[in-house]
Design an enzyme around this catalytic site. Structure first.
Site: not given
Length: 820
Positions: A16, A19, A83, A503, A702, A706
């Protein structure tokens, strides 16, 4: 000042707003932390910090606060170490990476074991960093992370608990409340079961509910209460246990209570737990979808690539391919990595990057992008970017960044609960103290009755139902109208939107080219010419060929038989029809072939101004026809945009399409602002610039390209006919693909938020009015003390009122149908 670093951390135990507040305060308490917004919806924290803060101090602060950052471990195969100095260098580089908690490198096994904070870094990024330093590194597939955490398992567990709680609660509710609603049923229970047996049955069932499915509220709420940080779980635990314990005392030791106050309220305890479990189940289901957009993006890239090594073709995991190697891309395959074509010609579908439906011609020197789809030609290409540097990885990061940003509007009920819970507990304790100090005999009994009444009547059932029930009914009705709300926050965020940006391709337009113009020179037969052109295009693989064929068939034209079809990628094609040489292509192609120009060229300019793609046909060296192909505007687009304008919204277009075409469409539709020729990152930046000016933006799109813009916008609205990635990145999805759904989304948002405000007003009014009565303010004047039984009844009545009000949203009508 040291440069700021940024980490995205996945947190546990967030439930919530309180928190969120405690987690943020814990992070801000670490010296060096600049900002640390915590997102409850995605359960992530995005921390910007500088020294002396580091990954370990941030993790320690979260651990102490009770919201630990999730850890993960990856095993890396590291080559070319010779090494101990190599081992030390690799370890230091890994440990210096923000997000890494520990790194151990084994020279003998050539492996590195890295522990890091989930979400802060990826195994691929770690591998790329070490590889760049000269130690080729590959993450082991069985140990690497695979994207955002899937909450489906958590949702399934909550579903089982909610259904079990409901099954156990129903008999308790029927036995106790059935008699109040239908007195003959009460008499039947008393005669056939008996009051004592009835109470024992309710006790058993309620005990199973509280200590079975409802145990999680006590497991989280009681410790929170003990730490002096009560939240929703604490109030649920207190309310349910108060009703349960009071009922237990009334049943087993009724003499301990004042005469007439010994009543059982087991149904109240069981119903509280059941209703909130159902809400938690729904919340987990919604959260489970937050990571799907990123997973869908990641899955676009192939797992393997065909690499040319000394003339041989070798199939290799993409993670093992390095920059500079040559890959082979067969027809129909996805491009595995960003690369530059070195051999071959083909058309590549780049709609995931540009959003445009027309594949792009690729020849030697052309760039191809990982995740795009190759056409019918084979290509060889030299890899230019791998791992986090690829375009697809950058899009993934943009989606993650936009989704992880802190929303300006937090859940209203969580904010209220953060104050409400401790206030209710304080009022209950104060009530008991006042009755014990000043109340008449039996003061203890009266104090217990008043205190329990306050907790029961103030249990936030109506307040908890006010928002989710309106959202459930409103979004349910919206779905019937073709509007799918994937995030409840979008209902609230839509209210303050100033600009609706679109778009172009597939959103404002159909997304599929069609034959829009066909004009012939004087003396030419239109049907004969179109039949010749259609016959040639029938043997072409160019994406616009289908538009011409479909247009010819729609006009009843049968394609003519053609011979010797030859295609020149990016220019046009030639063919022989009845002994005549036919050329089809651009104006540049005609000029190159020596075809004299005619007035058809002049007639092409107005078509280009309308956003059409224009090319020509010539027969035996003479210009004969003009062909116009365009992506037509959807039939409902203009009406939908007019409705949005009428609501006072500014309208914009943000597209990767050609600026001239975009401007033509914008003029046709009366848009207020146009930004064209942009790539996905620039779409996101355009929206961010609008937001920086104080405008709240809804973006409608779409395509995969996008996805970042949909996530960055205050509200992302995806066309349901578009890609899965766009849909998963959006807050709202138009399932029908019609833009009238955008208008409906705004209307449903307005009505639903109004309904929520009405519900919250009642829930607050109910508590403000009845909590004092439950505390006993009327007792000194009229001797009235509200019993817990009446408190439970009032609580139930308030919930019924909230539900009834929310159900009115079922009758919302489509906006455009309501207008003349």
């Amino acid at each position: 000042m040291a440069a700021l670093k940024t980490l995205t951390l996945e947190l546990e135990n967030l439930s919530c707003a309180s928190c969120v507040g405690r987690a943020e305060r814990a992070l801000h308490a670490v010296e060096g932390v600049d900002t640390a917004p915590v997102n409850l919806a995605t359960e992530t924290a995005r921390v910007s910090f500088a020294a002396p803060a580091n990954t370990e101090s941030l993790a320690t602060a979260l651990d102490r606060a009770g919201y630990p950052a999730r850890r993960d471990t990856v095993v890396l195969d590291v080559f070319s170490m010779s090494c101990a100095a190599c081992v030390g260098r690799v370890e230091r580089m890994l440990k210096a990476t923000p997000g890494v908690l520990d790194a151990r490198v084994n020279l003998a096994s050539e492996r590195a074991f890295v522990t890091f904070l989930t979400g802060s870094v990826t195994p691929e990024a770690l591998s790329a960093k070490i590889t760049k330093a000269g130690f080729p590194t590959i993450p082991r597939a069985d140990s690497s992370t695979t994207g955002p955490r899937n909450k489906a398992d958590e949702a399934r567990v909550l579903k089982r608990k909610a259904l079990l709680a409901a099954a156990l609660t129903l008999p308790v509710l029927v036995i106790e409340m059935g008699g109040h609603l239908y007195p003959p049923f009460h008499h039947w229970v008393m005669h056939n079961i008996g009051q004592a047996t009835s109470h024992w049955l309710q006790l058993i069932m309620t005990t199973l509910v509280l200590f079975g499915p409802g145990r999680l509220f006590f497991a989280k709420g009681i410790p929170a209460l003990a730490h002096g940080a009560p939240e929703m779980n604490a109030l649920v635990a207190l309310g349910a246990s108060a009703a349960y314990l009071y009922s237990l005392v009334s049943m087993l030791v009724p003499v301990a209570l004042p005469p007439g106050t010994a009543n059982v309220y087991f149904e109240a305890a069981a119903v509280i737990v059941t209703l909130i479990l159902v809400g938690r189940w729904m919340e987990a289901r919604a959260k489970g979808r937050t990571g799907e957009a990123i997973r869908a993006l990641v899955e676009l890239a192939p797992d393997e690539a065909t690499v040319e090594v000394e003339g041989r073709m070798i199939t290799r995991p993409v993670a093992q391919v390095i920059t500079g190697e040559v890959i082979v891309i067969r027809p129909g395959e996805r491009v595995p990595l960003d690369a530059e074509v070195t051999e071959g010609e083909s058309l590549v579908d780049e709609s995931m990057i540009t959003g445009e439906p027309v594949p792009v011609a690729k020849t030697t020197g052309s760039a191809v992008t990982g995740g795009t789809v190759n056409g019918t030609g084979a290509l060889k290409a030299r890899v230019t970017a791998v791992g986090p540097d690829t375009m697809l990885s950058q899009i993934v990061r943009m989606v993650e960044d936009a989704q992880g940003a802190r929303l300006p509007i937090q859940a209203l009920v969580d904010r209220i609960t953060a104050v409400f819970v401790p206030v209710v507990i304080a009022v209950a304790l104060l009530t008991v103290a006042i009755w014990l100090s000043f109340g008449p005999n039996p003061a203890l009994g009266l104090a217990l009755v008043a205190g329990v009444s306050v907790l029961i009547i103030a249990c936030p059932c109506a307040m908890g139902l006010a928002t989710p029930t309106s959202i459930m009914v409103g979004t349910g009705r919206a779905a019937q109208l073709g509007v799918l709300f994937r995030q409840g926050d979008a209902l609230q965020a839509l209210q303050s939107v100033d600009v609706v940006a679109f778009d172009k391709t597939g959103t404002l337009t159909e997304g599929k080219p069609s034959l829009t113009s066909f004009k012939v020179d004087k003396g030419e037969d239109e049907n004969t010419l179109l039949a010749m052109i259609a016959g040639a295009e029938a043997q072409s693989e160019h994406p616009l060929a289908e538009a011409i064929l479909t247009g010819a068939k729609a006009r009843g034209i049968t394609p003519a038989k053609v011979e010797a079809v030859q295609s020149e990628t990016g220019f046009g094609l030639s063919a022989t029809v009845d002994g005549k040489r036919l050329l089809i292509g651009s104006q540049q192609f005609m000029a190159r072939e020596g075809v004299p120009l005619s007035d058809l060229v002049d007639r092409a300019d107005p078509l280009r101004g309308e956003g059409q793609t224009v090319f020509f046909a010539a027969v035996d060296g003479r210009l004969a026809a003009l062909i116009g192909v365009a992506d037509p505007v959807k039939t409902d687009t203009a009406r939908a945009l007019q409705a949005l304008h009428a609501e006072g919204k500014k309208l914009a277009m943000i597209t990767g399409d050609d600026p001239a075409t975009a401007a033509a469409i914008a003029d046709q539709l009366g848009l207020d602002h146009v930004v064209a020729g942009v790539i996905p990152g620039e779409k996101l930046q355009t929206i961010a610039d609008m937001q920086a000016k104080g405008q709240r933006v809804a973006f409608v799109g779409d395509g995969i390209n996008d996805a970042p813009a949909l996530a960055q916008a205050d509200v992302g609205i995806a066309i349901g006919t578009g890609t899965d990635v766009a849909i998963e990145a959006a807050d709202v999805v138009l399932s029908s693909g019609a833009l009238s759904g955008v208008v409906n989304a705004f209307d449903i948002s307005r009505r639903t938020m109004s309904n929520i405000r009405q519900n919250l007003f009642w829930a607050f009014g109910y508590n403000v009015a009845l909590v004092p009565v439950a505390a006993g303010v009327l007792y000194p004047l009229w001797g009235v003390l509200l019993s817990p039984m009446l408190g439970a009844g009032a609580m139930a009545a308030s919930s019924v009122l909230v539900l009834t009000n929310a159900l009115r949203l079922r009758f919302i009508r489509p906006v455009l149908e309501e207008r003349p």
